[in-house]
Design a protein around this motif. Structure first.
Motif, PDB file in Angstrom:
ATOM      1  N   PHE A 272      46.975  50.260 108.017  1.00  9.78           N
ATOM      2  CA  PHE A 272      46.270  49.006 108.307  1.00  9.78           C
ATOM      3  C   PHE A 272      45.353  48.575 107.171  1.00  9.78           C
ATOM      4  O   PHE A 272      44.580  47.631 107.315  1.00  9.78           O
ATOM      5  CB  PHE A 272      45.491  49.149 109.621  1.00  9.78           C
ATOM      6  N   GLY A 273      45.432  49.250 106.042  1.00  5.80           N
ATOM      7  CA  GLY A 273      44.705  48.835 104.853  1.00  5.80           C
ATOM      8  C   GLY A 273      43.207  49.004 104.927  1.00  5.80           C
ATOM      9  O   GLY A 273      42.474  48.299 104.211  1.00  5.80           O
ATOM     10  N   VAL A 274      42.727  49.919 105.748  1.00 11.59           N
ATOM     11  CA  VAL A 274      41.280  50.072 105.919  1.00 11.59           C
ATOM     12  C   VAL A 274      40.764  51.409 105.375  1.00 11.59           C
ATOM     13  O   VAL A 274      39.555  51.638 105.360  1.00 11.59           O
ATOM     14  CB  VAL A 274      40.877  49.941 107.400  1.00 11.59           C
ATOM     15  N   LEU A 275      41.654  52.292 104.946  1.00  4.38           N
ATOM     16  CA  LEU A 275      41.213  53.581 104.432  1.00  4.38           C
ATOM     17  C   LEU A 275      40.609  53.374 103.048  1.00  4.38           C
ATOM     18  O   LEU A 275      41.275  52.917 102.119  1.00  4.38           O
ATOM     19  CB  LEU A 275      42.391  54.550 104.362  1.00  4.38           C
ATOM     20  N   ASP A 287      37.055  50.825 105.177  1.00  3.55           N
ATOM     21  CA  ASP A 287      36.622  49.577 104.550  1.00  3.55           C
ATOM     22  C   ASP A 287      37.328  48.433 105.265  1.00  3.55           C
ATOM     23  O   ASP A 287      38.543  48.256 105.129  1.00  3.55           O
ATOM     24  CB  ASP A 287      36.965  49.587 103.066  1.00  3.55           C
ATOM     25  N   LEU A 288      36.561  47.643 106.028  1.00  2.00           N
ATOM     26  CA  LEU A 288      37.132  46.570 106.846  1.00  2.00           C
ATOM     27  C   LEU A 288      36.985  45.200 106.197  1.00  2.00           C
ATOM     28  O   LEU A 288      37.111  44.175 106.864  1.00  2.00           O
ATOM     29  CB  LEU A 288      36.461  46.577 108.222  1.00  2.00           C
ATOM     30  N   THR A 289      36.754  45.179 104.874  1.00  2.00           N
ATOM     31  CA  THR A 289      36.520  43.918 104.164  1.00  2.00           C
ATOM     32  C   THR A 289      37.662  42.931 104.376  1.00  2.00           C
ATOM     33  O   THR A 289      37.430  41.720 104.554  1.00  2.00           O
ATOM     34  CB  THR A 289      36.350  44.193 102.659  1.00  2.00           C
ATOM     35  N   LYS A 290      38.886  43.418 104.389  1.00  2.00           N
ATOM     36  CA  LYS A 290      40.050  42.523 104.495  1.00  2.00           C
ATOM     37  C   LYS A 290      40.674  42.539 105.887  1.00  2.00           C
ATOM     38  O   LYS A 290      41.758  41.983 106.077  1.00  2.00           O
ATOM     39  CB  LYS A 290      41.093  42.914 103.444  1.00  2.00           C
ATOM     40  N   HIS A 291      39.985  43.171 106.828  1.00  2.00           N
ATOM     41  CA  HIS A 291      40.523  43.257 108.183  1.00  2.00           C
ATOM     42  C   HIS A 291      39.882  42.203 109.080  1.00  2.00           C
ATOM     43  O   HIS A 291      38.756  41.762 108.845  1.00  2.00           O
ATOM     44  CB  HIS A 291      40.287  44.647 108.768  1.00  2.00           C
ATOM     45  N   ALA A 292      40.591  41.791 110.112  1.00  4.31           N
ATOM     46  CA  ALA A 292      40.052  40.789 111.037  1.00  4.31           C
ATOM     47  C   ALA A 292      38.824  41.299 111.779  1.00  4.31           C
ATOM     48  O   ALA A 292      37.921  40.531 112.116  1.00  4.31           O
ATOM     49  CB  ALA A 292      41.134  40.374 112.034  1.00  4.31           C
ATOM     50  N   LEU A 293      38.769  42.588 112.056  1.00  2.00           N
ATOM     51  CA  LEU A 293      37.629  43.179 112.753  1.00  2.00           C
ATOM     52  C   LEU A 293      36.547  43.568 111.764  1.00  2.00           C
ATOM     53  O   LEU A 293      36.845  44.055 110.660  1.00  2.00           O
ATOM     54  CB  LEU A 293      38.064  44.441 113.507  1.00  2.00           C
ATOM     55  N   ASP A 294      35.279  43.349 112.151  1.00  2.00           N
ATOM     56  CA  ASP A 294      34.211  43.956 111.377  1.00  2.00           C
ATOM     57  C   ASP A 294      33.869  45.308 111.992  1.00  2.00           C
ATOM     58  O   ASP A 294      34.464  45.733 112.988  1.00  2.00           O
ATOM     59  CB  ASP A 294      32.984  43.040 111.288  1.00  2.00           C
ATOM     60  N   LEU A 337      42.870  54.206 117.877  1.00  3.93           N
ATOM     61  CA  LEU A 337      42.443  53.457 116.681  1.00  3.93           C
ATOM     62  C   LEU A 337      43.563  52.591 116.101  1.00  3.93           C
ATOM     63  O   LEU A 337      43.315  51.403 115.792  1.00  3.93           O
ATOM     64  CB  LEU A 337      41.879  54.420 115.635  1.00  3.93           C
ATOM     65  N   PRO A 338      44.779  53.080 115.929  1.00  2.00           N
ATOM     66  CA  PRO A 338      45.822  52.192 115.429  1.00  2.00           C
ATOM     67  C   PRO A 338      46.090  50.992 116.342  1.00  2.00           C
ATOM     68  O   PRO A 338      46.363  49.887 115.870  1.00  2.00           O
ATOM     69  CB  PRO A 338      47.055  53.110 115.337  1.00  2.00           C
ATOM     70  N   ARG A 339      45.992  51.229 117.665  1.00  5.05           N
ATOM     71  CA  ARG A 339      46.210  50.107 118.597  1.00  5.05           C
ATOM     72  C   ARG A 339      45.148  49.037 118.398  1.00  5.05           C
ATOM     73  O   ARG A 339      45.445  47.824 118.408  1.00  5.05           O
ATOM     74  CB  ARG A 339      46.194  50.631 120.031  1.00  5.05           C
ATOM     75  N   ILE A 340      43.918  49.426 118.196  1.00  2.02           N
ATOM     76  CA  ILE A 340      42.841  48.450 117.975  1.00  2.02           C
ATOM     77  C   ILE A 340      43.018  47.741 116.638  1.00  2.02           C
ATOM     78  O   ILE A 340      42.874  46.514 116.549  1.00  2.02           O
ATOM     79  CB  ILE A 340      41.475  49.162 118.035  1.00  2.02           C
ATOM     80  N   LEU A 341      43.332  48.498 115.604  1.00  2.00           N
ATOM     81  CA  LEU A 341      43.479  47.907 114.274  1.00  2.00           C
ATOM     82  C   LEU A 341      44.679  46.986 114.174  1.00  2.00           C
ATOM     83  O   LEU A 341      44.710  46.060 113.363  1.00  2.00           O
ATOM     84  CB  LEU A 341      43.585  49.017 113.231  1.00  2.00           C
ATOM     85  N   ALA A 342      45.679  47.223 115.013  1.00  2.06           N
ATOM     86  CA  ALA A 342      46.887  46.381 114.982  1.00  2.06           C
ATOM     87  C   ALA A 342      46.741  45.113 115.802  1.00  2.06           C
ATOM     88  O   ALA A 342      47.563  44.186 115.654  1.00  2.06           O
ATOM     89  CB  ALA A 342      48.078  47.181 115.513  1.00  2.06           C
ATOM     90  N   ALA A 343      45.741  45.039 116.642  1.00  7.17           N
ATOM     91  CA  ALA A 343      45.607  43.887 117.556  1.00  7.17           C
ATOM     92  C   ALA A 343      45.294  42.596 116.810  1.00  7.17           C
ATOM     93  O   ALA A 343      44.664  42.601 115.758  1.00  7.17           O
ATOM     94  CB  ALA A 343      44.504  44.187 118.571  1.00  7.17           C
TER      95      ALA A 343
END
Length: 343
Positions: A272-275, A287-294, A337-343
């Motif tokens: 999910f590109g957050v590691l 690192d959630l800079t590019k993720h929809a979730l903060d 965690l993957p389920r949340i990050l994929a939502a």
């Protein structure tokens, strides 16, 4: 809130094991301010020997241990060099300035990936009406650097830099046990590189409280006075020291289990590109800079499904494995965690 709770916030949330509680209950004690607690004395001697130094001093917290060490090395009005994310300047509430009158200057935050030549160029000598550098501090492993391990070769180069400049080298070794297990560097090898170290018993090793300052006999004699000045003198502290001795005997080698579980978490969130960086020990930086979730949204969603996540900043989070988490707990986290990050 889910019934199943997996606390990934920190390795400070652990509870004493049955064996540790038994060791605490049966500890021989005395008045440590008088230097008469045999269990504290034994712990201090044991830890000093592990790192090849003359002496050590038991302190209530890692922050106090760090600040005692810095005051040993840097006189008031003089300078400490460290990185911008170092615990001593990030999470110790300005104690170096407030208690020690120490000025700090930092190199850019790079976690464990330190360039010794950059550090060498920052050292200020006496004279020229500038604040002189007296010590360099590094963190092993590096907390905000994602549990990164500073390579032994880098530490040796930093020792050379310190020697060439005539300044001291301090290690904030709160999680140095993790570095020892990850890289198989003997603790005595780390110890010989530093003038002072602080090591923590209440993070990965699972003791309820306590850290130690390590140095020469002369330094630790002064450290005892600084500890008292800071309100850290304890009386029948052997009850606490017994937990630390038990942890050293039983909980160091098992850190490899925490590292393996952290690697599982890293593998689960990596798509999910957050590691934020490669995972070497028990910390998984997100690192959630590019993720929809903060970070706060991620933590809230995870909490609702029984997983607690540490929020370090608006877009920065952290997962930490520890001895109170088994494989079933990690199974739950790698489902949630993957389920949340994929939502």
């Amino acid at each position: 809130m889910a019934d199943f709770l997996v606390d990934l916030r920190s390795d400070t949330v652990t509870r004493p094991t049955a064996g540790m509680r038994e060791a605490m209950a049966t500890a021989e004690v005395g008045d440590d301010v008088y230097g008469e607690d045999p269990t504290v004395n034994a712990l201090e001697a044991e830890v000093a020997a592990l790192f090849g130094h003359e002496a050590a001093l038991f302190a209530p917290s890692g922050s106090m241990a760090n600040q005692i060490a810095l005051q040993l090395l840097v006189p008031p009005g003089n300078e400490l060099l460290c990185d911008a994310d170092a615990h001593v300047v990030t999470y110790e509430i300005g104690a170096a300035a407030a208690y020690g009158g120490i000025s700090s200057r930092t190199w850019p935050a790079v976690g464990a990936d330190i360039d010794p030549e950059t550090v060498a160029r920052m050292v200020r000598p006496d004279g020229y009406f500038a604040v002189p550098t007296r010590a360099i501090a590094v963190e092993q492993t590096h907390n905000r650097g994602g549990g990164g391990v500073i390579p032994l070769a880098t530490l040796r180069e930093l020792r050379r830099v310190a020697d060439d400049a005539g300044v001291a080298l301090h290690c904030d070794g709160a999680r140095i046990w993790h570095a020892h297990v990850a890289d198989r560097v003997p603790l005595i090898e780390y110890g010989r590189l530093f003038d002072t170290l602080s090591v923590c018993l209440s993070k990965g090793l699972g003791a309820p409280v306590g850290s130690l300052v390590i140095g020469s006999a002369e330094q630790i004699g002064r450290a005892r006075m600084i500890r008292k000045r800071m309100g850290g003198g304890m009386r029948q502290a052997g009850i606490l020291a017994a937990a630390g001795r038990y942890a050293l005997a039983h909980h160091v080698d098992r850190l490899a289990e925490d590292h393996a579980r952290a690697a599982r978490l890293a593998e689960a969130v990596a798509p999910f590109g957050v590691l934020a960086s490669a995972v070497r020990t028990n910390l998984v930086p997100l690192d959630l800079t590019k993720h929809a979730l903060d970070a706060h949204a991620l933590a809230a969603a995870a909490r609702a499904e029984g997983v607690l996540v540490s929020v370090l900043g608006p877009r920065t989070a952290r997962l930490v494995t520890h001895m109170d988490l088994d494989d079933a707990a990690i199974d739950h986290a790698v489902t949630v965690l993957p389920r949340i990050l994929a939502a």
